[in-house]
Motif scaffolding. Structure first.
Motif, PDB file in Angstrom:
ATOM      1  N   ALA A  37       0.830  -1.206   0.000  1.00 24.07           N
ATOM      2  CA  ALA A  37       0.000   0.000   0.000  1.00 24.07           C
ATOM      3  C   ALA A  37       0.866   1.259   0.000  1.00 24.07           C
ATOM      4  N   ILE A  38       1.943   1.221   0.766  1.00 21.26           N
ATOM      5  CA  ILE A  38       2.860   2.363   0.786  1.00 21.26           C
ATOM      6  C   ILE A  38       3.486   2.559  -0.594  1.00 21.26           C
ATOM      7  N   LEU A  39       3.871   1.452  -1.238  1.00 13.96           N
ATOM      8  CA  LEU A  39       4.482   1.524  -2.570  1.00 13.96           C
ATOM      9  C   LEU A  39       3.487   2.010  -3.620  1.00 13.96           C
ATOM     10  N   ILE A  40       2.223   1.584  -3.493  1.00 12.77           N
ATOM     11  CA  ILE A  40       1.185   2.045  -4.428  1.00 12.77           C
ATOM     12  C   ILE A  40       0.905   3.521  -4.214  1.00 12.77           C
ATOM     13  N   SER A  41       0.775   3.930  -2.945  1.00 12.12           N
ATOM     14  CA  SER A  41       0.448   5.321  -2.638  1.00 12.12           C
ATOM     15  C   SER A  41       1.550   6.285  -3.073  1.00 12.12           C
ATOM     16  N   THR A  42       2.805   5.841  -3.003  1.00 10.50           N
ATOM     17  CA  THR A  42       3.925   6.710  -3.375  1.00 10.50           C
ATOM     18  C   THR A  42       4.278   6.610  -4.849  1.00 10.50           C
ATOM     19  N   GLY A  43       3.605   5.720  -5.585  1.00 14.54           N
ATOM     20  CA  GLY A  43       3.837   5.620  -7.020  1.00 14.54           C
ATOM     21  C   GLY A  43       4.903   4.636  -7.421  1.00 14.54           C
ATOM     22  N   VAL A  44       5.514   3.941  -6.478  1.00 20.54           N
ATOM     23  CA  VAL A  44       6.530   2.948  -6.826  1.00 20.54           C
ATOM     24  C   VAL A  44       5.887   1.795  -7.591  1.00 20.54           C
ATOM     25  N   ILE A  45       4.686   1.392  -7.162  1.00 25.48           N
ATOM     26  CA  ILE A  45       3.884   0.413  -7.904  1.00 25.48           C
ATOM     27  C   ILE A  45       2.764   1.184  -8.609  1.00 25.48           C
ATOM     28  N   GLY A  46       2.724   1.097  -9.923  1.00 33.63           N
ATOM     29  CA  GLY A  46       1.665   1.756 -10.685  1.00 33.63           C
ATOM     30  C   GLY A  46       2.042   3.111 -11.256  1.00 33.63           C
ATOM     31  N   ARG A  91       1.801   6.017 -10.176  1.00 33.94           N
ATOM     32  CA  ARG A  91       0.785   7.058  -9.970  1.00 33.94           C
ATOM     33  C   ARG A  91       0.752   7.402  -8.493  1.00 33.94           C
ATOM     34  N   LYS A  92       1.253   8.589  -8.143  1.00 32.38           N
ATOM     35  CA  LYS A  92       1.285   9.005  -6.744  1.00 32.38           C
ATOM     36  C   LYS A  92      -0.120   9.359  -6.275  1.00 32.38           C
ATOM     37  N   GLY A 135      -4.792  -0.347  11.439  1.00 31.32           N
ATOM     38  CA  GLY A 135      -3.719  -0.231  10.466  1.00 31.32           C
ATOM     39  C   GLY A 135      -4.141  -0.671   9.078  1.00 31.32           C
ATOM     40  N   GLY A 136      -4.831  -1.810   9.005  1.00 28.82           N
ATOM     41  CA  GLY A 136      -5.273  -2.317   7.712  1.00 28.82           C
ATOM     42  C   GLY A 136      -6.223  -1.370   7.007  1.00 28.82           C
ATOM     43  N   ILE A 137      -7.157  -0.801   7.755  1.00 33.31           N
ATOM     44  CA  ILE A 137      -8.117   0.137   7.152  1.00 33.31           C
ATOM     45  C   ILE A 137      -7.418   1.403   6.679  1.00 33.31           C
ATOM     46  N   PHE A 138      -6.471   1.902   7.461  1.00 38.79           N
ATOM     47  CA  PHE A 138      -5.749   3.110   7.055  1.00 38.79           C
ATOM     48  C   PHE A 138      -5.053   2.909   5.705  1.00 38.79           C
ATOM     49  N   PHE A 139      -4.321   1.801   5.572  1.00 37.61           N
ATOM     50  CA  PHE A 139      -3.595   1.568   4.327  1.00 37.61           C
ATOM     51  C   PHE A 139      -4.543   1.272   3.167  1.00 37.61           C
ATOM     52  N   LEU A 140      -5.682   0.662   3.467  1.00 34.88           N
ATOM     53  CA  LEU A 140      -6.664   0.407   2.410  1.00 34.88           C
ATOM     54  C   LEU A 140      -7.254   1.706   1.880  1.00 34.88           C
ATOM     55  N   THR A 141      -7.560   2.627   2.780  1.00 36.37           N
ATOM     56  CA  THR A 141      -8.231   3.871   2.378  1.00 36.37           C
ATOM     57  C   THR A 141      -7.333   4.823   1.599  1.00 36.37           C
ATOM     58  N   ILE A 142      -6.025   4.615   1.632  1.00 44.50           N
ATOM     59  CA  ILE A 142      -5.152   5.478   0.830  1.00 44.50           C
ATOM     60  C   ILE A 142      -4.884   4.880  -0.548  1.00 44.50           C
ATOM     61  N   THR A 143      -5.427   3.678  -0.802  1.00 46.82           N
ATOM     62  CA  THR A 143      -5.202   3.043  -2.103  1.00 46.82           C
ATOM     63  C   THR A 143      -6.467   2.857  -2.929  1.00 46.82           C
ATOM     64  N   VAL A 144      -7.646   2.947  -2.294  1.00 44.23           N
ATOM     65  CA  VAL A 144      -8.914   2.739  -2.999  1.00 44.23           C
ATOM     66  C   VAL A 144      -9.867   3.873  -2.659  1.00 44.23           C
ATOM     67  N   ALA A 145     -10.502   4.445  -3.673  1.00 37.02           N
ATOM     68  CA  ALA A 145     -11.469   5.526  -3.470  1.00 37.02           C
ATOM     69  C   ALA A 145     -12.805   4.960  -3.012  1.00 37.02           C
ATOM     70  N   ILE A 178      -8.919  -4.618  -5.823  1.00 32.26           N
ATOM     71  CA  ILE A 178      -9.071  -3.384  -6.602  1.00 32.26           C
ATOM     72  C   ILE A 178      -7.817  -2.524  -6.506  1.00 32.26           C
ATOM     73  N   ALA A 179      -7.230  -2.468  -5.307  1.00 34.26           N
ATOM     74  CA  ALA A 179      -6.030  -1.653  -5.117  1.00 34.26           C
ATOM     75  C   ALA A 179      -4.918  -2.086  -6.065  1.00 34.26           C
ATOM     76  N   PHE A 180      -4.732  -3.395  -6.227  1.00 37.11           N
ATOM     77  CA  PHE A 180      -3.682  -3.893  -7.120  1.00 37.11           C
ATOM     78  C   PHE A 180      -4.080  -3.747  -8.597  1.00 37.11           C
ATOM     79  N   VAL A 181      -5.344  -3.986  -8.895  1.00 43.19           N
ATOM     80  CA  VAL A 181      -5.802  -3.861 -10.287  1.00 43.19           C
ATOM     81  C   VAL A 181      -5.644  -2.429 -10.775  1.00 43.19           C
ATOM     82  N   ARG A 182      -6.038  -1.456  -9.950  1.00 47.27           N
ATOM     83  CA  ARG A 182      -5.918  -0.054 -10.333  1.00 47.27           C
ATOM     84  C   ARG A 182      -4.450   0.342 -10.519  1.00 47.27           C
ATOM     85  N   ALA A 183      -3.545  -0.337  -9.800  1.00 41.32           N
ATOM     86  CA  ALA A 183      -2.112  -0.038  -9.921  1.00 41.32           C
ATOM     87  C   ALA A 183      -1.459  -0.845 -11.042  1.00 41.32           C
TER      88      ALA A 183
END
Length: 512
Positions: free
Chosen positions: A199-208, A210-211, A278-288, A308-313
């Motif tokens: 989730a951290i990697l997706i949110s920062t754009g390392v995966i996908g 898209r920051k 913790g799980g909800i926090f990281f989920l909410t920064i990766t999926v709208a 969805i988080a991985f598919v969108r990335a």
């Protein structure tokens, strides 16, 4: 009402203690014909891992989409934070009770002993119905997840195959259940920790590439439908936390409840803070919260927000891995449901609130008739094949969530009356192997907040009036009242006199 007994505690001799310890640690397996009891072979590591990750089911990975789309990211966090605090107070009460009185039936037995036999009857069947709903939902989830991989096997076929597999495994006994839960829970915890990193990697754009950052907290916003949306998912949050109280049911099959139950109860705080908050926090920064693929009442795909988080990335491999973990969580959830549902039915029979045939056990201590009866309920999931996955899940969530609040309030009430009986009978609290934190405020708060949610979580059904929502939110309350009233009238039960309440039977004091 529990029979009045002599409450002077008798000390056992060294020889008696050694004989009993030997029988337990050798895993003595007895039949109902001999004693009608279960096998005590659950170890401390089993109970601790159950408390941390044992009840993380597919609802965590799949149903979280309902909560996110209904309440929004901030609303979802607030809801689970409130429910986490409530669960902690409940588990403190249960820890004190279960470590002192380790019996099959746990809080349903405590209700009979400290409140009213009619309350114990109603609570026992309420908890049984709760797990009936859960096992139906898990088999329904199993069929939905397996559709992610294209096969020629229909959903009803997969249900039959896994029904036979789960049944065969459950017959191996409580030790096999404990070992399976330990390793399955460990896999889930590791997978969730891995998602934190992803989730951290997706949110920062390392995966996908898209920051995202905290974009979804601004657009579409922290709350999806305001206060109303937050209230609508409290029962969903309760369902995700339900099952944690199964630690109390395991006390009757724990080798050393005075030591193991307190350790398991203390570990619950990590489950609340890390796994859920913790799980909800990281989920909410990766999926709208307005993502069109999130599970809703009309959805037939039941897409997981973690997928969805991985598919969108653009990380399809991550989506495949999440679906595999969801399968693991379903295996664990069904395994737990079979254990808790069968032991609840066994406990009811032991209290005289269910037919005595459910007391019959195999040589390894498995209550075979109760297990088979409960597992047949899983076939009712086949009735859901023609319904939308989201609507079915919403009904199950509402009914089992309310049943959870009823259970939690009853646990706290048992604890309050248990302590009052201690005081009236002049028994020192130093005899308790575990003392609940923040007594008495924790127990009273847990009771009051649970009762509040029982009656006010469904207020949205009145504004505007909606008949379907009303019954979805309150039918369990009506059933509980009917069970309590009918048993009380038929058997003419009375509230337990605490000065004569049984504080002796069920103790394994030498293990403390």
């Amino acid at each position: 009402m529990a029979p009045q007994q002599d409450h002077d505690f008798k000390l056992t001799t060294d020889a008696e203690r050694q004989d009993e310890a030997k029988s337990i640690h050798e895993g003595t397996q007895i039949t109902h014909a001999a004693s009608g009891d279960l096998n005590r072979s659950l170890a401390q590591r089993h109970l601790t891992m159950m408390a941390i990750g044992g009840v993380i089911g597919p609802g965590y990975f799949m149903g979280m989409g309902t909560g996110l789309s209904t309440a929004g990211p901030a609303g979802l966090l607030i809801c689970f934070a409130v429910l986490g605090c409530l669960l902690w107070t409940v588990m403190q009460s249960l820890g004190e009770l279960a470590s002192y009185i380790a019996v099959s039936g746990s809080f349903t037995h405590y209700s009979t002993r400290f409140i009213d036999p009619a309350w114990g009857f109603a609570l026992g069947w309420n908890y049984f119905f709760l797990w009936c709903g859960i096992i139906m939902a898990e088999y329904n989830n199993l069929g939905l997840v397996l559709t992610y991989w294209e096969t020629d096997m229909p959903r009803w076929g997969w249900t039959l195959v896994f029904w036979a597999i789960f049944m065969s495994f459950a017959l191996l006994g409580v030790w096999a259940f404990g070992e399976a839960e330990f390793w399955l829970a460990l896999i889930k915890v590791i997978a969730i920790a891995a998602f934190f990193i992803c989730a951290i990697l997706i949110s920062t754009g390392v995966i996908g590439n898209r920051k995202i950052g905290f974009r979804y907290y601004h657009d579409p916003g922290p709350f999806a439908t305001g206060v109303k949306g937050v209230f609508q998912i409290f029962v969903f949050a309760a369902l995700q936390h339900s099952g944690t109280e199964m630690i109390g049911l395991t006390a009757g099959e724990s080798a050393n409840p005075g030591r193991d139950i307190p350790k398991a109860v203390r570990s619950v705080i990590w489950r609340i803070l890390v796994i859920f908050i913790g799980g909800i926090f990281f989920l909410t920064i990766t999926v709208a919260s307005n993502d069109p693929d999130l599970l809703s009442r009309t959805s037939k795909t039941a897409s997981s927000p973690f997928v969805i988080a991985f598919v969108r990335a653009g990380a399809v491999a991550g989506a495949d891995a999440v679906n595999a973990i969801i399968l693991v969580s379903i295996f664990s959830a069904v395994n737990s449901a079979l254990y808790v549902g069968s032991r609840t039915l066994y406990g009811l029979a032991k209290e005289g609130a269910a037919p005595r045939i459910f007391l019959y056990t195999m040589r390894n201590g498995v209550p075979i008739v109760a297990l088979l009866t409960f597992h047949v309920v899983g076939f009712l999931s086949l009735l859901n094949l023609s319904s939308g996955a989201g609507k079915v899940y919403t009904w199950v969530t509402s009914m089992t969530g309310v049943a959870t609040f009823i259970t939690w309030s009853s646990i706290c009430l048992c604890h309050i009356r248990f302590r009052k009986a201690f005081r009236l009978q002049n028994i020192p609290t130093s005899t308790l192997p575990y003392k609940a934190a923040f007594w008495p405020w924790g127990a009273y708060t847990g009771f009051g907040v649970s009762v509040f949610f029982v009656f006010f979580q469904g207020w949205t059904a009145f504004a505007p009036w909606n008949v379907e929502d009303f019954f979805m939110n309150y039918i369990i309350v009506l059933v509980f009242g009917l069970l309590f009233g009918s048993w009380k009238v038929w058997h003419r039960t009375t509230w337990v006199r605490l000065e004569a309440a049984d504080l002796r039977s069920g103790r394994r004091g030498w293990l403390m």
